[in-house]
Design a protein around this motif. Sequence first.
Motif, PDB file in Angstrom:
ATOM      1  N   ASN A 106       0.609  -1.163   0.046  1.00  0.00           N
ATOM      2  CA  ASN A 106      -0.012  -0.014   0.040  1.00  0.00           C
ATOM      3  C   ASN A 106       0.854   1.178   0.040  1.00  0.00           C
ATOM      4  O   ASN A 106       2.017   1.005  -0.019  1.00  0.00           O
ATOM      5  N   LEU A 107       0.105   2.469  -0.079  1.00  0.00           N
ATOM      6  CA  LEU A 107       1.030   3.619   0.209  1.00  0.00           C
ATOM      7  C   LEU A 107       1.746   4.002   1.410  1.00  0.00           C
ATOM      8  O   LEU A 107       1.128   3.328   2.525  1.00  0.00           O
ATOM      9  N   SER A 108       2.485   4.558   1.501  1.00  0.00           N
ATOM     10  CA  SER A 108       3.319   5.043   2.670  1.00  0.00           C
ATOM     11  C   SER A 108       2.146   5.512   3.811  1.00  0.00           C
ATOM     12  O   SER A 108       1.337   6.096   3.258  1.00  0.00           O
ATOM     13  N   GLY A 109       2.203   4.910   4.822  1.00  0.00           N
ATOM     14  CA  GLY A 109       1.305   5.543   5.857  1.00  0.00           C
ATOM     15  C   GLY A 109       0.007   4.473   5.950  1.00  0.00           C
ATOM     16  O   GLY A 109      -0.824   4.607   7.010  1.00  0.00           O
ATOM     17  N   ASP A 110      -0.250   3.879   4.867  1.00  0.00           N
ATOM     18  CA  ASP A 110      -1.612   3.071   4.751  1.00  0.00           C
ATOM     19  C   ASP A 110      -1.094   1.514   5.216  1.00  0.00           C
ATOM     20  O   ASP A 110      -0.145   1.177   5.108  1.00  0.00           O
ATOM     21  N   PRO A 111      -2.096   0.948   6.019  1.00  0.00           N
ATOM     22  CA  PRO A 111      -1.678  -0.518   6.425  1.00  0.00           C
ATOM     23  C   PRO A 111      -1.630  -1.524   5.068  1.00  0.00           C
ATOM     24  O   PRO A 111      -2.512  -1.269   4.237  1.00  0.00           O
ATOM     25  N   TYR A 112      -0.766  -2.506   5.332  1.00  0.00           N
ATOM     26  CA  TYR A 112      -0.790  -3.492   4.389  1.00  0.00           C
ATOM     27  C   TYR A 112      -2.302  -4.415   4.604  1.00  0.00           C
ATOM     28  O   TYR A 112      -2.749  -4.436   5.756  1.00  0.00           O
ATOM     29  N   ILE A 113      -2.548  -4.936   3.585  1.00  0.00           N
ATOM     30  CA  ILE A 113      -3.703  -6.194   3.750  1.00  0.00           C
ATOM     31  C   ILE A 113      -3.134  -7.533   3.833  1.00  0.00           C
ATOM     32  O   ILE A 113      -2.349  -7.884   2.852  1.00  0.00           O
ATOM     33  N   LEU A 114      -3.451  -8.229   4.711  1.00  0.00           N
ATOM     34  CA  LEU A 114      -3.175  -9.667   4.779  1.00  0.00           C
ATOM     35  C   LEU A 114      -4.149 -10.539   4.227  1.00  0.00           C
ATOM     36  O   LEU A 114      -5.156 -10.575   4.693  1.00  0.00           O
ATOM     37  N   HIS A 115      -3.987 -11.041   3.304  1.00  0.00           N
ATOM     38  CA  HIS A 115      -4.797 -11.912   2.506  1.00  0.00           C
ATOM     39  C   HIS A 115      -4.537 -13.443   2.738  1.00  0.00           C
ATOM     40  O   HIS A 115      -3.679 -14.031   2.496  1.00  0.00           O
ATOM     41  N   THR A 116      -5.620 -14.043   3.152  1.00  0.00           N
ATOM     42  CA  THR A 116      -5.557 -15.769   3.331  1.00  0.00           C
ATOM     43  C   THR A 116      -6.474 -16.382   2.547  1.00  0.00           C
ATOM     44  O   THR A 116      -7.450 -16.005   2.022  1.00  0.00           O
ATOM     45  N   ILE A 152      -6.522 -26.216   9.747  1.00  0.00           N
ATOM     46  CA  ILE A 152      -5.436 -25.551   9.338  1.00  0.00           C
ATOM     47  C   ILE A 152      -5.600 -24.205  10.363  1.00  0.00           C
ATOM     48  O   ILE A 152      -6.788 -23.669  10.153  1.00  0.00           O
ATOM     49  N   ILE A 153      -4.644 -23.703  10.999  1.00  0.00           N
ATOM     50  CA  ILE A 153      -4.776 -22.466  11.701  1.00  0.00           C
ATOM     51  C   ILE A 153      -3.673 -21.593  11.132  1.00  0.00           C
ATOM     52  O   ILE A 153      -2.602 -21.741  11.380  1.00  0.00           O
ATOM     53  N   PHE A 154      -4.138 -20.450  10.808  1.00  0.00           N
ATOM     54  CA  PHE A 154      -3.183 -19.307  10.704  1.00  0.00           C
ATOM     55  C   PHE A 154      -2.944 -18.458  11.832  1.00  0.00           C
ATOM     56  O   PHE A 154      -3.864 -18.130  12.515  1.00  0.00           O
ATOM     57  N   SER A 155      -1.677 -17.957  12.103  1.00  0.00           N
ATOM     58  CA  SER A 155      -1.360 -17.245  13.314  1.00  0.00           C
ATOM     59  C   SER A 155      -0.092 -16.250  12.788  1.00  0.00           C
ATOM     60  O   SER A 155       0.583 -16.513  11.987  1.00  0.00           O
ATOM     61  N   THR A 159      -0.591 -15.494  17.604  1.00  0.00           N
ATOM     62  CA  THR A 159      -2.039 -14.992  17.652  1.00  0.00           C
ATOM     63  C   THR A 159      -2.950 -15.786  16.523  1.00  0.00           C
ATOM     64  O   THR A 159      -2.533 -15.436  15.450  1.00  0.00           O
ATOM     65  N   PRO A 160      -3.542 -16.726  16.821  1.00  0.00           N
ATOM     66  CA  PRO A 160      -4.296 -17.278  15.731  1.00  0.00           C
ATOM     67  C   PRO A 160      -5.360 -16.268  15.381  1.00  0.00           C
ATOM     68  O   PRO A 160      -5.849 -15.394  15.841  1.00  0.00           O
ATOM     69  N   ILE A 161      -5.541 -16.131  13.832  1.00  0.00           N
ATOM     70  CA  ILE A 161      -6.274 -15.257  13.291  1.00  0.00           C
ATOM     71  C   ILE A 161      -7.369 -15.902  12.474  1.00  0.00           C
ATOM     72  O   ILE A 161      -8.474 -15.074  11.972  1.00  0.00           O
ATOM     73  N   ARG A 162      -7.284 -17.145  12.101  1.00  0.00           N
ATOM     74  CA  ARG A 162      -8.051 -17.968  11.065  1.00  0.00           C
ATOM     75  C   ARG A 162      -7.989 -19.494  11.380  1.00  0.00           C
ATOM     76  O   ARG A 162      -6.915 -19.838  11.610  1.00  0.00           O
ATOM     77  N   GLU A 163      -8.996 -20.115  11.323  1.00  0.00           N
ATOM     78  CA  GLU A 163      -9.030 -21.534  11.495  1.00  0.00           C
ATOM     79  C   GLU A 163      -9.922 -22.266  10.233  1.00  0.00           C
ATOM     80  O   GLU A 163     -11.086 -21.525  10.110  1.00  0.00           O
ATOM     81  N   PHE A 164      -9.517 -23.069   9.569  1.00  0.00           N
ATOM     82  CA  PHE A 164     -10.153 -23.801   8.698  1.00  0.00           C
ATOM     83  C   PHE A 164     -10.275 -25.426   9.126  1.00  0.00           C
ATOM     84  O   PHE A 164      -9.275 -26.046   9.066  1.00  0.00           O
ATOM     85  N   LYS A 165     -11.495 -25.812   9.451  1.00  0.00           N
ATOM     86  CA  LYS A 165     -11.520 -27.031  10.285  1.00  0.00           C
ATOM     87  C   LYS A 165     -11.692 -28.150   8.946  1.00  0.00           C
ATOM     88  O   LYS A 165     -12.233 -27.868   7.838  1.00  0.00           O
ATOM     89  N   ASN A 166     -11.332 -29.428   9.352  1.00  0.00           N
ATOM     90  CA  ASN A 166     -11.665 -30.536   8.589  1.00  0.00           C
ATOM     91  C   ASN A 166     -13.020 -31.017   8.907  1.00  0.00           C
ATOM     92  O   ASN A 166     -13.257 -31.720   9.894  1.00  0.00           O
TER      93      ASN A 166
END
Length: 285
Positions: A106-116, A152-155, A159-166
Motif C-alpha cells: 500500500n501507499l506509505s502510511g496506509d496499512p498492509y492487507i493480509l490476504h489468506t 488449518i490454523i493461521f497465526s 496469535t491465531p487469526i483464522r481456522e479452517f476445520k476438517n
Amino acid sequence: MVKIYAVVLVMFFNILVASSAGNFNQDFDITWGDGRAKILNNAQLLTLSLDKTSGSGFKSRNQYLFGKIDMQIKLVPGNSAGTVTAYYLSSLGSAHDEIDFEFLGNLSGDPYILHTNVFTQGKGNREQQFYLWFDPTKDFHTYSVLWNPQSIIFSVDGTPIREFKNLGSRGIPFPKNQAMWIYSSLWNADDWATRGGLVKTDWSKAPFTASYRNFNAQACIWSSGSSSCSSSRSSSSKEAWFTQSLDATGKERIKWVQKNYMIYNYCKDTKRFPQGLPLECTVAS
C-alpha cells in the motif's frame, strides 16, 4: 548408564529429524529472479527483491504432509503499492491444495492487507483479509501455519487469526492427501493488489525488498511416496502439533482479531455467492 545415554541420543536425533530450522541454503532453493533473491549472513537471512524487470522467489527443498511451519518476515517498507509478497504452501496440478498468506502492499502510511486463502482440490475462493495490529515493515514478525488432520490454523506472532476445520465428514474437502512445498515470491500485481488496481507501482521506489529469517518446520516430510511421520505410530506418540487444536484462549484470540481487524470474509459475502454460502460457512463443526 550406556543404555540411557543411547536412548537420549535416539530421542535427540528424532527431534532433529522432526524439526528443521534456520539454514536457508539447506532448506530452500532460489527458483527465479535472476539474482534478485539472495541468501546472506551465513544462510540465516534471505531477501527477495522486485524491480521493473522482474520479481523473485524461492521454494522449499522438502515436501510436507502436515506440519507447523513458522517464518519470520519483514515486509517491503515505504510505498509498497502494487506489490505482493506471497508466502504459501502448495501442491502441483489443476487439483492442487494450497494454504496462502499474501501481503498486499500500500501507499506509505496506509496499512498492509493480509490476504489468506485455502485451496482444496483446485478450488479456492475462501479468502479472508485482515489489517495487522502493527507495522509489518518495521521489524520481523512470525507468520505460522499449523496444518494437521483436524484443521488449518493461521497465526501471526503466536496469535491465531483464522481456522479452517476438517469437515470431511460433512462432505467438505480438506487438504489431507497431497504433500505441499513451501513457496514465497515478491512480484508486481498492480492490476489488482492495491485498491483493486487503482494505485499503481511507483517504480522510482524500486527495488522493493522483503526479508526472511528463522524458518522452522516441525513437520512430516514427504519423500518417495511415504511420510517421515509413520502412520503406524499412535497419535499419542506423535508431536503435540499433530493433534493440536484451538483451546479456549485461542478461540477468544481469533474472535478478537476477527472483530477488530478482519476486513473481508468470504463466509459473509452473499453477493459473491448468491446461490448460497459455501457449505463450510454454514455447518456446525
